[in-house]
Design a protein around this motif. Structure first.
Motif, PDB file in Angstrom:
ATOM      1  N   ILE A   1       9.551  13.642   9.867  1.00  0.00           N
ATOM      2  CA  ILE A   1       8.818  13.847   8.632  1.00  0.00           C
ATOM      3  C   ILE A   1       7.374  13.414   8.867  1.00  0.00           C
ATOM      4  CG2 ILE A   1       8.638  12.944   6.287  1.00  0.00           C
ATOM      5  CD1 ILE A   1      11.892  12.724   6.727  1.00  0.00           C
ATOM      6  N   ASP A   2       6.442  14.232   8.390  1.00  0.00           N
ATOM      7  CA  ASP A   2       5.029  13.925   8.572  1.00  0.00           C
ATOM      8  C   ASP A   2       4.639  12.562   8.033  1.00  0.00           C
ATOM      9  OD1 ASP A   2       4.516  16.212   9.657  1.00  0.00           O
ATOM     10  OD2 ASP A   2       3.417  17.095   7.993  1.00  0.00           O
ATOM     11  N   PRO A   3       3.704  11.892   8.705  1.00  0.00           N
ATOM     12  CA  PRO A   3       3.278  10.582   8.214  1.00  0.00           C
ATOM     13  C   PRO A   3       2.663  10.660   6.814  1.00  0.00           C
ATOM     14  CG  PRO A   3       1.808  11.382   9.926  1.00  0.00           C
ATOM     15  CD  PRO A   3       2.996  12.291   9.908  1.00  0.00           C
ATOM     16  N   THR A   4       2.078  11.802   6.472  1.00  0.00           N
ATOM     17  CA  THR A   4       1.450  11.879   5.152  1.00  0.00           C
ATOM     18  C   THR A   4       2.448  12.260   4.074  1.00  0.00           C
ATOM     19  OG1 THR A   4       0.834  14.135   5.690  1.00  0.00           O
ATOM     20  CG2 THR A   4      -0.852  12.458   5.985  1.00  0.00           C
TER      21      THR A   4
ATOM     22  N   TYR B   1       0.856  -1.196   0.000  1.00  0.00           N
ATOM     23  CA  TYR B   1       0.000   0.000   0.000  1.00  0.00           C
ATOM     24  C   TYR B   1       0.886   1.239   0.000  1.00  0.00           C
ATOM     25  CZ  TYR B   1      -3.318  -3.485   1.703  1.00  0.00           C
ATOM     26  OH  TYR B   1      -4.092  -4.601   1.848  1.00  0.00           O
ATOM     27  N   GLY B   2       0.261   2.412  -0.134  1.00  0.00           N
ATOM     28  CA  GLY B   2       1.003   3.658  -0.019  1.00  0.00           C
ATOM     29  C   GLY B   2       1.382   3.893   1.432  1.00  0.00           C
ATOM     30  N   TYR B   3       2.369   4.784   1.673  1.00  0.00           N
ATOM     31  CA  TYR B   3       2.822   4.977   3.058  1.00  0.00           C
ATOM     32  C   TYR B   3       1.782   5.703   3.905  1.00  0.00           C
ATOM     33  CZ  TYR B   3       4.452   9.184   0.656  1.00  0.00           C
ATOM     34  OH  TYR B   3       4.538  10.289  -0.120  1.00  0.00           O
ATOM     35  N   ALA B   4       0.862   6.430   3.249  1.00  0.00           N
ATOM     36  CA  ALA B   4      -0.148   7.155   4.022  1.00  0.00           C
ATOM     37  C   ALA B   4      -1.550   6.660   3.699  1.00  0.00           C
ATOM     38  CB  ALA B   4      -0.045   8.645   3.763  1.00  0.00           C
ATOM     39  N   GLN B   5      -1.633   5.494   3.083  1.00  0.00           N
ATOM     40  CA  GLN B   5      -2.943   4.997   2.669  1.00  0.00           C
ATOM     41  C   GLN B   5      -3.761   4.524   3.874  1.00  0.00           C
ATOM     42  OE1 GLN B   5      -2.550   2.361  -0.653  1.00  0.00           O
ATOM     43  NE2 GLN B   5      -4.707   1.744  -0.585  1.00  0.00           N
ATOM     44  N   LEU B   6      -5.010   4.950   3.942  1.00  0.00           N
ATOM     45  CA  LEU B   6      -5.851   4.620   5.090  1.00  0.00           C
ATOM     46  C   LEU B   6      -7.017   3.725   4.717  1.00  0.00           C
ATOM     47  CD1 LEU B   6      -6.082   8.138   6.721  1.00  0.00           C
ATOM     48  CD2 LEU B   6      -4.936   6.163   7.675  1.00  0.00           C
TER      49      LEU B   6
END
Lengths: 534, 350, 315
Positions: free
Chosen positions: C244-247, C50-55
């Motif tokens: 670094i921001d999670p998003t 998945y993407g690093y910020a995918q929810l």
């Protein structure tokens, strides 16, 4: 209107249950044990000197040790005379308080009207950089008529928030024989001089490490005497350590602040009880009316489209999902500007946007269509890490996810460290951004005036003359029923304009060992040690 | 060796070097203090940090103006220098304490943790380093070195998390946070003129349960920080020991039939320890300046932890005061280390 | 620089051939770990599930703190993101920081150290004092304040990475400066430098040909030390909330920070995997560095392969 009365009923209910609870606890307290209660917190203290504190950590102690003229008795949000016998407007600009007679500080000094005058003069005079002097903006002068009578001369007549101000961080009464009139006193010197006349005296003081409290027998106010005799307050830096200690019984009570994960895990632990109460803390998104999409200073300025963008956000955000996933119920959905539990709170956003509190994507799509907006709209959304808790990142990631899933928005998230953030948001750098608020006192005005009256602290160029007029009017409205109606009308009006989109209301959460009784969390948002027993 | 003038007070080049080295302490401290001053002014003011979410812009600016934070930086700088020249470090903005009080409260905690962890580092690091050198290129060597590298490679906060998983969740036998339990801490405050060094205060009470409580709280943080430092010592001792084991005079002793054990413990031991001493000196300075992450992880309220809190609050006074003190500690340690090195090692040129 | 790289690469192969026994084991383990980490960073977009910020995906939200399952092999974080994906994407962030920090430190630290050590005089003194001062500043706090100054408090992926790398550079320059300067001082006094000077070689030539070559023999070690310090500092910054921001990107230190509360609730998968990733990468890089150091230093090389040449005897 049905909604309004329902809410009013609920408020009454909460207050009634809370006061019942308080009564029950006071009842069993007479039997209560004498063993010391240990409370843990992650808050930090700035100062014990009332002239130099305006933060939750300091106020948590100050609230236990200094007396107030007016205060909220446990279970109530409204203020009533504390160490006073009466307090009322004797003329539109004169608020007169009569003290009980024979009051003394723990060090034996007399507490008279002269001490009261000294306390308020001092806050204004020192105007410390960390102090609460700005809360006394309406105080012109304080006069000690005789030993027990104090008259506050106000600048604006009939200020309905003034009584609440007297229970705020600006209101503690101090000993004029101990404090210098023009200088802040250090905590160690204060602790040594015992200028305390609240429910507790301080017996040992190691700043931000450990504070020892002892019941002060001379306290004669409306809050009643403490039912325990010794309380210790221990300071933590990491909430997970606080959690472990309350779980293992090393401390009896864990007050602010545990993380959502901690609270959820403690809720499943049979050794402790999680107490939840209404909270005054709110979280919301501010829109800058100049720089938001279609804002007044953008190339494609269009007030109607700008409003549609804000309304679409209000339709789409799923507050329940944020509350459940990110905060595990420690923050609850907020559908107004004044949080639930405060007299006068209504929930206009529930009717205006979404479907009964749940998101309504179709409504947002229809809104864009009728406003002539071709999706997706690019929204630059700012938030700040740490200042509003470690979960802000998750909260905004989720909002981005919700907005983008509709296809109506393309969200660029950006976070900025708090100090820079505070500076830049006022310089119109952020089209839409995260903010939160913690109240100074429990009056609906405190969630309205600072935000929506011109010259407030949002600086988002929201300007509605009708709202301004209403806010000013309720501030001096002497008829409580009329004032309540005005406060409700303000919430409805702002909800239509959406100066901000309210998201969440924080709950007060206190975790205590199973054997601890007397935890009362009410809409005064003051945790009092005095009712705790084990 | 360079030619040096033999006139004047410093006839010997060594003394001259030491004098110069000593005088260098002052500019070092000065540079550091100035650096901190300007860095702190560049990252924002304490009033905005504390009350930016509560006050209107107008009120905020009024307070910033009243406090003088909006004046030109160089004026504030000159003012600051004259202030510290008088020995006045001011009161912290965010906690209203003097720097002296601050050091009294948090300095001793850091000293205590430093003492424990240096002891552990020495007790673990030096023997393991010697063993690794003696049995080089064998499984023992490989294990010792792997331990050394792992001690360095594991961030202390991860160690803290793992220890919490083990000791707080699985087998709760040791406390994972704080310097003592509440009861102990209250009792220690009643000791006449407490030193703040909890173990010493506990020993003075003579109460075994207090001593036990203080020690049990110290075990995990000291181990985490001590083993990290032991890794550094181990590598250093090993390398130097191997170096000296290969020198001519050890070879000569070896050919005389001296046992390998005696070689390691008698002949190679001293020369191998010289560089270790200098590194230990530096390491102590580093530890004293606050193991921020260790202190934060284990709720050990020392200077390092407080410094990061003050930095967040943009408390100029506190950060400047603490850093000035640390600068003195590190500069003096550096000086001592260099002096020892100069006295011991004839090869260093001035 | 190119020449240096060639030497470094050539040295690596040569080292491999020269190593034996335990040393070879260390070197190979280190190279494998480091290689795997670099490969992971390069192909992260391809292999991360998945993407690093995918929810959320088509079937809805992932959910927060879900235990490992078929859908999320390593579970999900407190923010509701996939742990495996964040571990994989995290390697990319780490690699970027290492590359930038190492490149900047080498240039600044080595050049300053060489010049300062070789020429001496007041420039040397000033540099030593400044380096001492910077060294005396608690390094993580220096990194924090610099990252605020450099990024202006904003933490996008790139500003975040640059700010972190730059603050790491400033923190570590003094250390490499000290090492190189000390080596330069030592080499300067050696017979072969004296003799080069006697035969009239220019300063430039002496510095580049003799001093640099010898004073930077420890460079592979410095480089690996720098690389592992960079990861540890990045993680430390992230752990203290300045990362670094999670998003914006995945960062292991940030994930560890957010998992503190999980640990005491018995949720282990959110902390163990990012933590182990840090340990393994630092371990790998340090093993390579240690082995190279052993092989470069004749005293430490495994005895049977110790070939003593003229220059090294002088040491």
């Amino acid at each position: 209107m049905t909604n309004v009365s329902k809410t009013a009923l609920r408020v009454l209910g909460v207050a009634a249950i809370a006061s019942l609870g308080a009564a029950a606890f006071t009842g069993c307290a007479s039997v209560g044990g004498s063993s010391a209660i240990t409370v843990g917190t992650t808050d930090q203290v700035v100062s014990l000197d009332p002239a130099a504190e305006y933060d939750n950590g300091s106020f948590a102690i100050i609230n236990q040790v200094y007396p107030f003229l007016l205060n909220s008795v446990q279970g109530k949000a409204e203020v009533t005379p504390d160490i006073a016998t009466s307090a009322s407007f004797t003329s539109p600009t004169e608020y007169t308080v009569v003290l009980k007679s024979g009051l003394k500080f723990a060090n034996g000094h007399d507490l008279t009207a002269s001490d009261v005058k000294f306390s308020f003069d001092r806050v204004v005079k020192i105007a410390d950089e960390n102090g609460p002097s700005s809360l006394l903006w309406n105080l012109d002068s304080t006069e000690a008529k005789d030993d027990t009578t104090v008259v506050f001369h106000l600048k604006n007549a009939n200020d309905q928030t003034f009584p609440a101000t007297l229970s705020s961080p600006a209101g503690p009464i101090i000993d004029e024989e101990v404090f210098p009139a023009d200088k802040v006193l250090s905590d160690e010197e204060i602790a040594k001089a015992h200028p305390f006349a609240g429910q507790y005296d301080i017996t040992s003081y190691k700043k931000n490490e450990l504070v020892g409290f002892k019941k002060f027998d001379g306290y004669n106010g409306s809050l009643g005497a403490a039912v325990n005799s010794v309380v210790n307050l221990k300071y933590y830096t990491d909430s997970s350590n606080l959690k472990l200690d309350v779980q293992k019984g090393n401390i009896d009570v864990a007050a602010r602040s545990l993380s959502a994960t901690d609270i959820e895990s403690l809720a499943n632990d049979s050794n402790v009880t999680v107490h939840k109460g209404p909270g005054g803390e709110i979280r919301y998104i501010v829109f800058n009316f100049d720089t938001q999409p279609f804002g007044a200073k953008t190339a494609e300025a269009d007030a109607k489209k700008a409003l549609a963008v804000r309304q679409a956000v209000a339709h789409i955000v799923d507050r329940q999902a944020i509350s459940d996933q990110v905060y595990k119920g420690t923050y609850t959905p907020l559908y107004s500007y004044v949080p639930t539990g405060i007299p006068g709170a209504v929930e206009p956003l529930k009717d205006l946007y979404g479907k009964g509190g749940a998101p309504d994507v179709d409504a947002a799509k229809a809104l864009f269509q009728s406003a002539g907006i071709t999706a997706p709209v690019t929204l630059n959304l700012q938030w700040t890490p740490a200042h509003y808790g470690p979960s802000s990142g998750d909260e905004y990631a989720l909002i981005k996810s919700q907005l983008e899933a509709t296809g109506l928005f393309k969200v660029n998230l950006q976070s900025t460290e708090w100090v820079t953030y505070t500076d830049e948001r006022k310089k119109d750098a952020y089209p839409a951004y995260q903010l939160g608020w913690f109240p100074d006192y429990s009056d609906a005005d405190n969630w309205l005036t600072p935000f929506f009256l011109q010259g407030g602290f949002l600086h988002n160029h929201y300007d509605n003359a009708a709202v301004d007029a209403l806010i000013t009017k309720q501030g001096v409205e002497t008829d409580p029923a009329a004032r309540q109606q005005e406060i409700e009308a303000i919430q409805l009006a702002v909800a239509k304009d959406l100066s901000t989109v309210p998201l969440l209301q924080g709950s007060q959460v206190v975790v205590a060992g199973k054997n601890v009784k007397g935890v009362v969390l009410d809409a005064s948002f003051k945790l009092r040690f005095a009712s705790l027993t084990k | 060796m360079k030619k040096t003038s033999t006139t004047g007070f410093f006839k010997s080049p060594l003394l001259r070097y030491l004098a110069v080295r000593f005088l260098l302490i002052f500019p070092t401290v000065f540079i550091l203090v100035s650096m901190v001053f300007f860095v702190m002014r560049a990252i924002g003011d304490p009033i905005t940090a504390a009350l930016g979410g509560r006050l209107s812009d107008e009120e905020l600016q009024k307070r910033i103006h009243a406090a003088g934070y909006d004046r030109p930086v160089w004026i504030q700088y000159v003012e600051y220098l004259t202030q510290i020249a008088r020995g006045d470090f001011g009161r912290t903005i965010s906690t209203n304490q003097t720097i002296g009080e601050l050091l009294g409260t948090y300095g001793m905690a850091t000293v205590e943790l430093t003492v424990y962890s240096v002891i552990i580092a020495l007790v673990v690091g030096i023997p393991l380093g010697m063993i690794a050198a003696r049995y080089r290129d064998t499984a023992k060597d490989a294990l010792a070195r792997l331990f050394g590298i792992l001690a360095y490679a594991t961030p202390v906060f991860f160690v803290g998390l793992l220890l919490k998983l083990v000791f707080a969740v699985a087998i709760p036998i040791l406390p994972v946070a704080g310097r003592a339990s509440v009861g102990t801490e209250l009792l220690l405050q009643t000791v006449p003129s407490p030193t703040g060094f909890f173990l010493i205060d506990a020993l003075r009470t003579g109460d075994a349960s207090l001593i036990g409580d203080v020690i049990s709280h110290a075990v995990l943080p000291s181990l985490a920080l001590g083993l990290l430092t032991a890794g550094v010592f181990l590598r250093l001792v090993r390398t130097n020991m191997i170096g000296t084991l290969n020198t001519d005079y050890v070879d000569a002793a070896r050919s005389r039939g001296v046992s390998e054990y005696r070689l390691v413990t008698k002949h190679a031991y001293r020369p191998a320890l010289i560089p270790v001493i200098t590194v230990i000196g530096m390491q102590i300075a580093v530890l004293l300046s606050g193991a921020v992450l260790t202190e934060t992880t284990f709720e050990w309220k020392g200077l390092g932890f407080e410094l990061s809190t003050f930095l967040n609050a943009r408390d100029f006074v506190a950060v400047q005061g603490i850093v000035a003190l640390l600068a003195v500690i590190v500069a003096v340690t550096n000086f001592i280390v260099d002096v020892i090195a100069a006295l011991i090692d004839p090869r260093i040129k001035f | 620089m190119a020449q240096f790289k060639k030497r470094f690469a050539g040295g690596l192969l040569g080292s491999m051939r020269r190593s034996r026994g335990v040393q070879r084991g260390m070197l190979i383990t280190g190279l494998t770990l480091t290689g795997f980490f670099m490969l992971l960073a390069l192909v992260a977009p391809l292999i991360a599930p998945y993407g690093y910020a995918q929810l959320q995906d088509a079937s809805g939200y992932f959910g927060a703190q879900e235990p490992p399952s078929a859908k999320h092999l390593l579970g999900t974080t407190v923010g509701g993101m996939d742990v495996l994906s964040r571990v994989i994407w995290g390697s990319q962030t780490a690699l970027m920081v290492i590359v930038i920090a190492v490149a900047m430190s080498i240039f600044a630290g080595v050049i300053l150290g060489l010049l300062s050590g070789y020429f001496g005089g007041w420039v040397d003194r000033v540099l030593v004092v400044v380096a001492d001062a910077v060294y005396a500043f608690p390094s993580l706090l220096l990194a924090i304040s610099l990252s605020i100054v450099i990024s202006g408090g904003r933490s996008g992926l790139f500003t975040g990475i640059l700010a972190t790398a730059a603050s790491i550079t400033v923190v570590f320059i003094p250390q490499y400066f000290r090492v190189v300067r000390a080596e330069t001082l030592r080499v300067k006094g050696e017979a072969f430098v004296e003799s080069a000077r006697v035969i009239g070689a220019s300063h430039w030539r002496i510095m580049v040909r003799h001093v640099f070559r010898n004073a930077t023999r420890t460079l592979p070690l410095i480089l690996t030390l720098n690389a592992s310090e960079a990861i540890l500092t990045l993680a430390g910054l992230g752990f203290l909330g300045f990362g670094i921001d999670p998003t914006m990107g995945a960062e292991w230190g940030y994930d560890l920070n957010r998992s503190v509360a999980d640990v005491s609730a018995g949720i282990w998968w959110t902390s163990v995997f990012p933590g182990v990733s840090i340990v393994l990468v630092v371990l790998g890089i340090t093993l390579v560095g240690e082995s190279l150091n052993d092989l470069a230093d004749p005293r430490l090389r495994a005895r049977s392969s110790a070939v003593l040449d003229a220059e090294e005897v002088a040491a």
